[in-house]
Design a protein around this motif. Sequence first.
Motif, mmCIF file in Angstrom:
data_model
loop_
_atom_site.group_PDB
_atom_site.id
_atom_site.type_symbol
_atom_site.label_atom_id
_atom_site.label_comp_id
_atom_site.label_asym_id
_atom_site.label_seq_id
_atom_site.Cartn_x
_atom_site.Cartn_y
_atom_site.Cartn_z
ATOM 1 N N LEU A 136 41.650 26.580 -43.143
ATOM 2 C CA LEU A 136 40.199 26.446 -43.243
ATOM 3 C C LEU A 136 39.805 25.074 -43.783
ATOM 4 O O LEU A 136 38.994 24.356 -43.174
ATOM 5 C CB LEU A 136 39.647 27.544 -44.160
ATOM 6 N N ILE A 137 40.364 24.698 -44.923
ATOM 7 C CA ILE A 137 39.944 23.450 -45.574
ATOM 8 C C ILE A 137 40.410 22.242 -44.775
ATOM 9 O O ILE A 137 39.727 21.211 -44.740
ATOM 10 C CB ILE A 137 40.462 23.406 -47.021
ATOM 11 N N ARG A 138 41.556 22.356 -44.138
ATOM 12 C CA ARG A 138 42.060 21.240 -43.329
ATOM 13 C C ARG A 138 41.174 20.979 -42.111
ATOM 14 O O ARG A 138 41.054 19.849 -41.642
ATOM 15 C CB ARG A 138 43.484 21.547 -42.863
ATOM 16 N N THR A 139 40.519 22.029 -41.603
ATOM 17 C CA THR A 139 39.774 21.906 -40.346
ATOM 18 C C THR A 139 38.285 21.709 -40.554
ATOM 19 O O THR A 139 37.646 20.954 -39.819
ATOM 20 C CB THR A 139 40.004 23.163 -39.484
ATOM 21 N N TRP A 140 37.711 22.374 -41.558
ATOM 22 C CA TRP A 140 36.251 22.411 -41.703
ATOM 23 C C TRP A 140 35.810 21.835 -43.037
ATOM 24 O O TRP A 140 36.450 22.038 -44.076
ATOM 25 C CB TRP A 140 35.741 23.856 -41.587
ATOM 26 N N ARG A 141 34.691 21.142 -43.012
ATOM 27 C CA ARG A 141 34.048 20.689 -44.243
ATOM 28 C C ARG A 141 33.236 21.844 -44.826
ATOM 29 O O ARG A 141 32.728 22.674 -44.087
ATOM 30 C CB ARG A 141 33.128 19.508 -43.932
ATOM 31 N N GLY A 142 33.117 21.885 -46.139
ATOM 32 C CA GLY A 142 32.361 22.982 -46.720
ATOM 33 C C GLY A 142 32.311 22.929 -48.230
ATOM 34 O O GLY A 142 32.985 22.111 -48.868
ATOM 35 N N PRO A 143 31.554 23.829 -48.844
ATOM 36 C CA PRO A 143 31.436 23.902 -50.313
ATOM 37 C C PRO A 143 32.574 24.745 -50.891
ATOM 38 O O PRO A 143 32.452 25.957 -51.050
ATOM 39 C CB PRO A 143 30.081 24.590 -50.510
ATOM 40 N N VAL B 222 31.690 28.740 -42.129
ATOM 41 C CA VAL B 222 32.536 28.441 -43.286
ATOM 42 C C VAL B 222 32.165 29.288 -44.494
ATOM 43 O O VAL B 222 33.039 29.776 -45.220
ATOM 44 C CB VAL B 222 32.467 26.934 -43.619
ATOM 45 N N ASP B 223 30.879 29.470 -44.748
ATOM 46 C CA ASP B 223 30.472 30.244 -45.921
ATOM 47 C C ASP B 223 31.026 31.668 -45.861
ATOM 48 O O ASP B 223 31.484 32.213 -46.884
ATOM 49 C CB ASP B 223 28.951 30.281 -46.026
ATOM 50 N N GLU B 224 30.987 32.276 -44.676
ATOM 51 C CA GLU B 224 31.497 33.638 -44.539
ATOM 52 C C GLU B 224 33.012 33.672 -44.678
ATOM 53 O O GLU B 224 33.584 34.597 -45.274
ATOM 54 C CB GLU B 224 31.062 34.206 -43.190
ATOM 55 N N ARG B 225 33.685 32.649 -44.157
ATOM 56 C CA ARG B 225 35.139 32.595 -44.293
ATOM 57 C C ARG B 225 35.538 32.403 -45.759
ATOM 58 O O ARG B 225 36.519 32.989 -46.234
ATOM 59 C CB ARG B 225 35.696 31.475 -43.416
ATOM 60 N N ILE B 226 34.772 31.579 -46.471
ATOM 61 C CA ILE B 226 35.043 31.396 -47.907
ATOM 62 C C ILE B 226 34.879 32.722 -48.642
ATOM 63 O O ILE B 226 35.725 33.103 -49.471
ATOM 64 C CB ILE B 226 34.108 30.327 -48.494
ATOM 65 N N ALA B 227 33.807 33.427 -48.344
ATOM 66 C CA ALA B 227 33.571 34.711 -49.022
ATOM 67 C C ALA B 227 34.701 35.695 -48.739
ATOM 68 O O ALA B 227 35.143 36.435 -49.631
ATOM 69 C CB ALA B 227 32.235 35.295 -48.570
ATOM 70 N N LEU B 228 35.186 35.718 -47.496
ATOM 71 C CA LEU B 228 36.318 36.594 -47.155
ATOM 72 C C LEU B 228 37.544 36.253 -47.995
ATOM 73 O O LEU B 228 38.218 37.132 -48.535
ATOM 74 C CB LEU B 228 36.658 36.444 -45.676
ATOM 75 N N SER C 245 26.554 15.363 -40.652
ATOM 76 C CA SER C 245 26.050 16.673 -40.235
ATOM 77 C C SER C 245 27.101 17.518 -39.531
ATOM 78 O O SER C 245 26.884 18.708 -39.313
ATOM 79 C CB SER C 245 24.846 16.497 -39.300
ATOM 80 N N ARG C 246 28.239 16.918 -39.186
ATOM 81 C CA ARG C 246 29.257 17.662 -38.448
ATOM 82 C C ARG C 246 30.020 18.590 -39.379
ATOM 83 O O ARG C 246 30.464 18.169 -40.456
ATOM 84 C CB ARG C 246 30.236 16.709 -37.765
#
Length: 676
Positions: free
Chosen positions: A296-303, A267-273, A641-642
């Motif tokens: 991305l946001i619909r599927t994965w949790r992230g900052p 996710v971090d790399e996708r956010i940076a892209l 943790s998921r």
Amino acid sequence: MFTGIDEVDWASLDHAYGPADDVPGLLRGLASPDPVEREAALDAMYAAVHHQGDVYDSTLACIPFLLELVAIPEVQDRGAVVELLTSIGGIELDGDDEPGPDEEEFEEAANYAMAAAAVAAGADVFVGLLSDDDPGVRLAAPCALAMLHGEPARVLALLCGRLEAEPDAEVQLALVEAVGRIALRHAGLRAEAVRWLTGLLAPAHEPCLRLSALTQLARCGPASLPPDVAATTTALLREADGPASADETCGTDDLLRTLHSALGDRVDERIALLVGRLNSGDPGQRTDAVWMCHGLIRTWRGPYDELVRCIGAQLGDPEPRLRAAAASLLESLFGLALPAADALAARIAGADGGRGRHRGADGGAVRGADGSANGGADPCTGVAVRDDRALVALARLGDPRAVPALAVALEEPELPREVAFAVPYLGAAAAPLAPVLRRRLGETELDDGAVPLMLALAALRAAEALPEVLRVLRGASEQGGEWVTESALRALTAFGPAALPAAPELRTLLASACPSVAAAAAKALWAISGDGAVLPPLRQLLAADGPDARRSAAAALGFLGPRASAAAPALRELLGSRERWLRMDAGIALWRVTGDTRDALPVLLSAWEENRYGRVEVAECLTEMGPAASPAAPLLRAELSRPRRHNVLDGGSGTHDIERDERLLTLCRRALSAGT
């Protein structure tokens, strides 16, 4: 050409629209010197002979003639025929998916298998097409070989060897993609393919080729990606989109989408892209990036704070499609949209000038080019247009800056439903809206247009609206239906004792033939008067046929709490139901009725594992239990943790999916902090 075509009894074969006696004409049309006739024939093949990917007996009969066509250099548009063959022969059936011989799908599956075998048997024809004079043919051949040829090691060597001699940049990308396909399909060849793809990352190669190799590595060899994949990709995108590559056909948006998806949970790399793309000077590229953010946001949790700020910045762009895409995404984020709150407020202030200037020349709400109120300007008057999606997004944040624009929107002759549905998220800040909500409810038809108004009044506990809610309740059974009735009952429940004049209607509705209405009436009557008369009908409903009736009764009994303890034995019995949702609801209700976790907690822990879509409700109950729910702690920690959202659906999504998952995470943390 077409030797033996007239010997086939086409009339005895079928396609999507009946007998296939027109197929010989379609095949001959594919070989016509007239481009219009060729295009019409190809369209008809996809529409009838290969309708929506299906394979009929006529499709099977066509395969030898299609293979013959692609081998004749004089035939034009053979690349399209290669793509048709690839589609016909490229459907794969895994062992667990294959139906047995007694199933209805058996004949269909057998056709797919025979089509794959027939195309594979003639797939050597595609080898010669790698060096065909027609670039369109060369473009289609690599994928056909990767998917259909029976000797993948030979094909891999051919594809890799062809790259240096291939003059067309688009075909080069097709060769790289085909190598990636082979690596994914054949584990034994993956290491060799990955080595070749890694070699293409060298600076000596064109940026588009390097981007393509990077994309395929993300799919089949992520361990071989460079450590700074986001920075590398952003630099390559900039180079590929620059003036030095203006003559090179690359399709950077397509490559970025594929790479972005292939990175999966990184996710971090996708956010940076995406942050890099959202800072592009091209509004089209930024629009495309916003839509990638959706997935991305619909599927994965992230900052997501930085990404959301970048999305909010697009609200001020002059390009209407970009603004609309950004507002649409922020609307779906609920609390996650907080970093864009100031941008949303500025968008709303700019759209109505702070004075509600949002009407067109006819006095109605101005709509955008796509027919929705997404912001912009009335082409007749130049007056700014209210951006409803931005307004809903700000209201869903509970931001009081949304209230003035909401007040204006609620005065529209045609009530904007989504805007009205957003009012409850403002909580007490929406109190100034109560008069207009009440007035509109008094004027509205007794249909589902009344629902958002009553839900808003319920959230405000605006008991002064009792006459208007009663008007709807009394007429809804004939005109509005169950949803309208239940919304009115929810409002009365929220009003509490102030709604006592509604008690006669509620007692009548306890006998409703609709279980959900009867249960909602019981909750309302209990909230208004504490009348124990609601318990017998709820216990009767709990024993009714059908899981929906029992679920409605269980939820209502849980609402009553300890005063419904007489229903505990019946709720315990339902813990063994075959219906997983009913077991879960009974467990939650049993806890709320008895305060005893011994019987309820094991059922809730099982429900957590077997029904991920019920985890929010289970987590709410675990939070109420506090330290008594300590056996649930490992499940809660595992959930936190998921990286993937708990409610992701393949091929679809709901408007509140992100909100529910974020609520689940909040509840998990709260339950753990409460000593669970």
